[in-house]
Write an enzyme that holds these catalytic residues in place. Structure first.
Site, PDB file in Angstrom:
ATOM      1  N   ASP C 133       0.646  -1.278   0.058  1.00  0.00           N
ATOM      2  CA  ASP C 133       0.345  -0.039   0.408  1.00  0.00           C
ATOM      3  C   ASP C 133       0.720   1.673  -0.222  1.00  0.00           C
ATOM      4  O   ASP C 133       1.329   2.034   1.407  1.00  0.00           O
ATOM      5  CB  ASP C 133      -0.928   0.781   1.375  1.00  0.00           C
ATOM      6  CG  ASP C 133      -2.174  -0.605   1.132  1.00  0.00           C
ATOM      7  OD1 ASP C 133      -3.123  -0.899   1.780  1.00  0.00           O
ATOM      8  OD2 ASP C 133      -1.368  -2.222   0.944  1.00  0.00           O
ATOM      9  N   LYS C 197      -7.169   3.826  -3.565  1.00  0.00           N
ATOM     10  CA  LYS C 197      -7.116   3.697  -1.990  1.00  0.00           C
ATOM     11  C   LYS C 197      -7.333   4.645  -1.119  1.00  0.00           C
ATOM     12  O   LYS C 197      -6.714   5.262  -1.886  1.00  0.00           O
ATOM     13  CB  LYS C 197      -6.351   2.786  -1.162  1.00  0.00           C
ATOM     14  CG  LYS C 197      -6.757   2.281   0.319  1.00  0.00           C
ATOM     15  CD  LYS C 197      -5.359   1.683   1.250  1.00  0.00           C
ATOM     16  CE  LYS C 197      -5.198   2.374   2.604  1.00  0.00           C
ATOM     17  NZ  LYS C 197      -3.542   0.984   3.062  1.00  0.00           N
ATOM     18  N   LYS C 233     -10.183   0.220  -2.975  1.00  0.00           N
ATOM     19  CA  LYS C 233     -10.104   0.064  -1.140  1.00  0.00           C
ATOM     20  C   LYS C 233     -10.694   1.525  -0.009  1.00  0.00           C
ATOM     21  O   LYS C 233      -9.816   2.340  -0.592  1.00  0.00           O
ATOM     22  CB  LYS C 233      -8.169   0.006  -0.161  1.00  0.00           C
ATOM     23  CG  LYS C 233      -8.799  -0.672   1.020  1.00  0.00           C
ATOM     24  CD  LYS C 233      -7.588  -1.254   1.090  1.00  0.00           C
ATOM     25  CE  LYS C 233      -7.106  -1.238   2.441  1.00  0.00           C
ATOM     26  NZ  LYS C 233      -6.069  -1.978   3.196  1.00  0.00           N
TER      27      LYS C 233
END
Lengths: 294, 489, 297
Positions: C133, C197, C233
């Site tokens: 991430d 995300k 996400k």
């Protein structure tokens, strides 16, 4: 069976939706026929300071509410007052009114709130405008609330005068700090209780009791107060307030010019006095087939 | 390239379970009477007609049919109230009555919403979140005008007209009743109102509210009936004004009937609104606005955006987005909280819509319909769109009043303005563009009474609503909604 | 490559769409199915300065032993930790299907040199991270250096190779408005992100429904332009099932069936799991639950 002892009421001030005592700890005793009837907060400049802070914080969200929403909240104040009529009547009588006059005053006050509750979504249709400028622009003027308004309520006429000082100010989205009648403050606190039961957000109305000569200058000089709505008989105090208000060019409205007891008081013009006009321009495209104005 | 990419699928993996609004505590009467002079009373000829639930074709109740003597009685009560109690009380007190109605509608909103859904077929989510709240808001708004009329018209001291006859449609039954009654009362008039035949129940529940609010008898009379009842009201000599919302065809015949009389009128009639998407519009939000504009309320909306104009450069993308978005629309039981598109209001209306769909196909347009399961009984029409539509097609000219969208393309601003205005109607229009100045240009050129820029189907009691040309005359809502009910001479 | 603000987003329109979505009503079977899906999509996260090996191990245990009474419940999708905790997590989870995700690239600020970011990514992968991430350089983004932002993402993607999937954190709370969220989404997608995300979870606002919708729309347009799927996400601020279900409905109505899968949609959350379990239990038993019956790890 012994006699039931009454629970005596404590009169506090109303800031940010809560009921604190004055941070100075002082009090003034109200008497009737030489008997004490209540101890009321003798507020200080710190209370004024806190109240203005709270009113400032409340301004953004109160003024962003839809006019319809504000109307409903004002109507609810009237509903709550109608339900608490007896409390107000008792206090008015305690403060020296005869019972017929007391009933008249509370009825007038409730009806006045209902009158003003109908205005929020009608001010701009009447006083705003679309301006037909000569250039190809969509140009419109709307009236907006000013911000934090310092209110001095009248000395006599403790309920109707109080309502008439506060409601026209807040209906357009302003928030206020109100210094109430020094000799007749009881209804002000009951009003605070009604307001806190009426979905009015914290800080929109703040109610301060105490010595007017001491407190008023702090409101008049406060740099974060945008306007004043004052109902002051004492010429000296009034002039002093006008003078002090010029330090940040507050708009000052002398409400004592209006006859509060008269139904002519009920008009949009008092509301308009606490609003500013904003004009916006935006171009309107024209196709090149249409004629040019210049 | 993009034609080889598989369309996204939205159903079949995780579908909604039924979420039906409970009607346990609801009681709909077997029979509803006329509300005249503050009382519920039987029609003199004792005639009734059934009210059907369009989602299952079952009878909900029997509704009284007002005939000539009932109409006469209603008008007489309204006149007596106008000359008597309603005329005598102060504007301030009049306001308080109307505020009472608003609050009572709010208190009973759940019940009203459910009945509205059962009687008319619209999804519970719509009646609950839009119809009933807007009805209450209208009463609340106009209550505030009652004692402020001297500010509304410079240099005029407005007077009420007298008895107003009001005839309302079946697409927003209670909301239309509010749109009519609220300004009429606020301005000091008294009312004789006829709800639509297929949706009378909420109007009669409103009558109960009016009684509960203790309005003086005769101030509002609600008399149910059919077209003949409406005619009786229109032609009654002691009615000072007719307010009608409904089809252009009926509107024209009403205007014919009252021509030569002193009767005032407001007409809110049909439409064939153009919804215009420019290439610089936020496309997903524009598509949402288009969907909302034609499929909401089953397309039974006079201001529905039934003609979509897409700027050619974004045609493929917009169409793909439209079709994808349609996949998530739920057609079904109006009492299900997830239903987007409920039942078509009546058998006749479904037949009309079906007729136009057939005409559309016959005239050569390409049809796309949402492939969904429809309940076995009831009147249903899945959301439908036609592409390759040309300006001369019937489906681009005539009001269908159903969930059917006709899609056309355009290249330039001038072209679409011409096409959008090329209609006898002029109720509303929609413009989607990121450029403010373009939006205002379109707004200034489109001949319609309501222009929605970058939004659609938004209503507010303060916002005047009404049409140009054959979409009617007069405005409802806002300050402009007062003058139709006043004598300003 | 010319990257600029091309796609318009109307804020009120987005919020209207979101309002409609929040009115969807999930009951019985549909709700249970949704709750189970959410559970399978959670990236159980611990990103605290005071993380220790033991606290990370506890989280991993929870990830693999969600609730004794219901063995038919799915496991969470992944555990998300700082790079220096990857080895601990990886060892603990080596026999399970739960993936190890690691933040990297000077998370959460992203204010380090490219070299440091590459190195950190390499280490995390070496120690067992299957997902990375990363954060975008918001400073460069606001300065208008979109090509820099693009190149940085592409470089980290290259570093990941085929060993790890790359999630790109936009830190939407710092981007200003929806148009910029859309632009950042498009840049990240074009540069090779496997997932986009919303947030690091370290600032407010974190994930919101409207911002997520903007990102889902970017993903959808990319799919129709190229045929390629990108995951999404939302992270931070999703602590109750009701809200999580609204996110899932939004995915369903925007992207459809393909994305209703943990391979393409995740929730970055920590306390959400317990609330989902409580709701599942309520669905199965009919009674409202109390926090005391679910372990707080």
């Amino acid at each position: 069976m012994s006699k039931r002892i009454k629970v005596l009421k404590t009169y506090k001030i109303f800031i940010d939706g809560k009921f604190p005592r004055t941070e100075s700890g002082r009090y003034m005793q109200l008497k009737k026929d030489n008997k004490p009837i209540a101890n009321v907060c003798l507020s200080s400049r710190k209370d004024i300071k806190n109240a203005v802070l709270s009113a400032r914080n409340a301004f953004e969200s109160w003024s962003s509410k839809s006019a319809y929403n504000r109307s409903q909240i004002l109507y609810r104040i009237a509903e709550m007052m109608e339900g608490n009529k007896n409390q107000f009547i008792e206090e008015l009588i305690l403060q020296g009114l005869d019972s017929n006059k007391a009933i008249l005053e509370i009825d007038q006050s409730i009806d006045r709130i209902i009158y003003f509750a109908g205005w929020p979504d009608k001010i701009n249709p009447i006083f705003g405008s679309v301006n037909p400028v000569a250039s190809s622009h969509f140009n419109f003027t709307i009236l907006e609330p000013m911000g934090v308004v310092g209110v001095i309520a009248p000395e006599e006429n403790s309920l109707l005068g109080l309502i008439s000082s506060i409601i026209p100010v807040i209906l357009s989205g302003n928030t206020c700090v109100t210094i109430v009648s020094e000799k007749l403050p009881l209804c002000a606190i009951s009003l605070a209780e009604v307001i806190s039961n009426s979905d009015v957000p914290n800080g929109v109305v703040n109610i301060i009791t105490g010595n007017k000569d001491e407190l008023a200058p702090h409101l008049a000089q406060h740099m974060d107060v945008n306007a004043l709505g004052i109902n002051v008989d004492n010429k000296e105090l009034k002039n002093q307030m006008f003078f002090q208000a010029s330090n940040n060019l507050k708009r000052v409205v002398d409400v004592s010019k209006y006859n509060i007891e008269d139904s002519n008081f009920e008009s949009p013009y008092i509301v308009k006095k606490f609003m500013e006009a904003k004009t916006t321009w935006h171009p309107i495209e024209k196709d090149f087939t249409s004629t040019n104005n210049y | 390239m993009s034609s080889k990419i598989k369309s996204l699928k939205y159903n079949g993996k995780w579908d909604f379970s039924p979420s039906i609004e409970s009607i346990e505590n609801l009681s709909i009467q077997k029979e509803y009477q006329l509300f005249i002079n503050g009382q519920f009373q039987q029609p003199l000829a004792k005639k009734y007609f059934p009210s059907i639930n369009p989602s299952n074709e079952q009878q909900l109740s029997r509704i009284a049919k007002a005939e000539s003597e009932d109409v006469d009685m209603a008008v007489k009560s309204a006149r007596a109230a106008f000359n008597g109690q309603w005329g005598d009380i102060s504007a301030k007190e009049r306001a308080k009555y109307i505020y009472r109605i608003a609050r009572l509608v709010q208190e009973k909103s759940k019940e009203l919403a459910i009945v509205e859904t059962l009687d008319g077929g619209k999804p519970i989510r719509e009646s609950r979140d839009i119809d009933i709240p807007l009805a209450a808001a209208h009463f609340f708004y106009y209550a505030g005008w009652a004692d402020k009329l001297e500010y509304a018209f410079p240099n005029r001291f407005p007077k009420p007209l007298g008895v107003v006859g009001q005839i309302i449609p079946w697409n927003f039954p209670l909301m239309m009743a509010a749109w009519k009654i609220a300004p009429a009362l606020a301005t000091g008039n008294t009312v004789v109102l006829k709800p639509a035949e297929s949706t009378s129940i909420t109007a009669l529940l409103l009558a109960e509210i009016i009684k509960e609010a203790e309005l003086p008898p005769g101030v509002v009379n609600i008399i149910s009936g059919d077209g003949s009842t409406g005619n009786l009201i229109v032609n009654h000599p002691d009615v000072n004004k007719i307010a009608f919302t409904g089809s252009t065809q009926v509107g024209k015949s009403i205007m014919q009937s009252i021509s030569g009389t002193n009767k005032r009128s407001t007409m809110e009639l049909g439409g064939k609104a153009a919804n215009i998407i420019f290439e610089d519009a936020p496309l997903d939000q524009a598509v949402e606005g288009v969907i909302n504009g034609i499929y909401f309320n089953q397309g039974h909306v006079c201001c529905a955006g039934s003609r979509l104009f897409i700027q050619e450069s974004v045609y493929d993308v917009v169409l793909r987005k439209l079709k994808d978005r349609m996949q998530s629309l739920v057609v079904g039981n109006p009492l299900d909280k997830n239903t987007d598109i409920g039942a078509v209001n009546s058998k006749q209306q479904l037949a009309t819509i079906q007729k136009y769909i057939d005409v559309g196909v016959k005239e050569g347009a390409d049809i796309f319909q949402l492939n969904c399961e429809l309940p076995k009984s009831g009147y249903w029409c899945p959301p439908t769109l036609f592409t390759n539509v040309s300006q001369s097609h019937s489906i681009a000219k005539e009001e269908i009043f159903g969930p059917v969208l006709a899609v056309q393309t355009f290249r330039t601003t001038q072209e679409v303005i011409n096409k959008a205005n090329n209609t006898p109607y002029g109720l509303s229009a929609g413009v989607w563009t990121d450029k403010g100045s373009k939006a205002f240009n379109l707004a200034s050129k489109l001949k319609a009474g309501v222009i929605w820029a970058n939004t659609y189907n938004k209503f507010d009691p303060t916002s005047p609503f009404g049409g140009y040309k054959e979409s009617g005359h007069g405005r409802e809502g806002g300050l402009h909604g007062l003058s139709p009910y006043l004598n300003l001479e | 490559m010319i990257l600029d603000l091309k796609t318009k987003v109307d804020k009120l329109g987005i919020e209207d769409r979101v309002t409609r979505i929040t009115k969807r009503s999930l009951k019985s079977e549909a709700k249970l199915q949704g709750l189970k899906m959410i559970l399978s999509m959670i990236d159980l996260t611990t990103l605290e300065g005071m993380d220790t090996n033991k606290s990370v191990e506890q989280l991993c245990y929870k990830a693999t032993h969600l609730h004794q009474e219901f063995p038919d419940l799915p496991n969470v999708a992944a555990v998300c930790v700082y790079p220096n905790m990857v080895k601990t997590a990886s060892n603990f989870l080596k026999d399970s299907k739960v993936k190890v995700a690691s933040v990297a690239t000077a998370f959460p600020s992203g204010n380090s040199s490219l070299e440091v970011k590459i190195q950190e990514t390499k280490e995390a992968i070496f120690n067992g991270a299957e997902e990375i991430d990363m954060v975008i350089s918001r400073g460069k983004f606001h300065s208008g250096e979109y090509n820099y932002v693009f190149d940085e993402i592409a470089t980290i993607k290259e570093t990941c190779g085929d060993k790890a999937r790359l999630k790109v954190i936009l830190e939407t709370g710092e981007l200003g408005d929806y148009d910029h969220v859309r632009l950042a989404s498009e840049i990240s997608i074009k540069a090779g992100a496997d997932f986009i995300k919303t947030s690091t979870g370290k600032i407010k606002p974190a994930a919101t429904l409207p911002i997520t919708l903007v990102m889902l729309e970017a993903i959808k347009d990319h799919y129709y332009n190229t045929g390629k799927m990108v995951g999404m996400k939302p992270a931070g601020g999703i602590s109750n099932s009701k809200l999580a279900l609204q996110y899932l409905i939004m995915v369903k109505e925007t992207l459809g069936n393909l994305w209703l899968d943990k391979h393409w949609f995740r929730f970055g959350a920590s306390s959400l799991a317990n609330d989902v379990l409580m709701q599942i239990l309520k669905q199965k038993t009919g009674g409202y639950q109390s926090n005391n019956y679910f372990s707080k790890d």
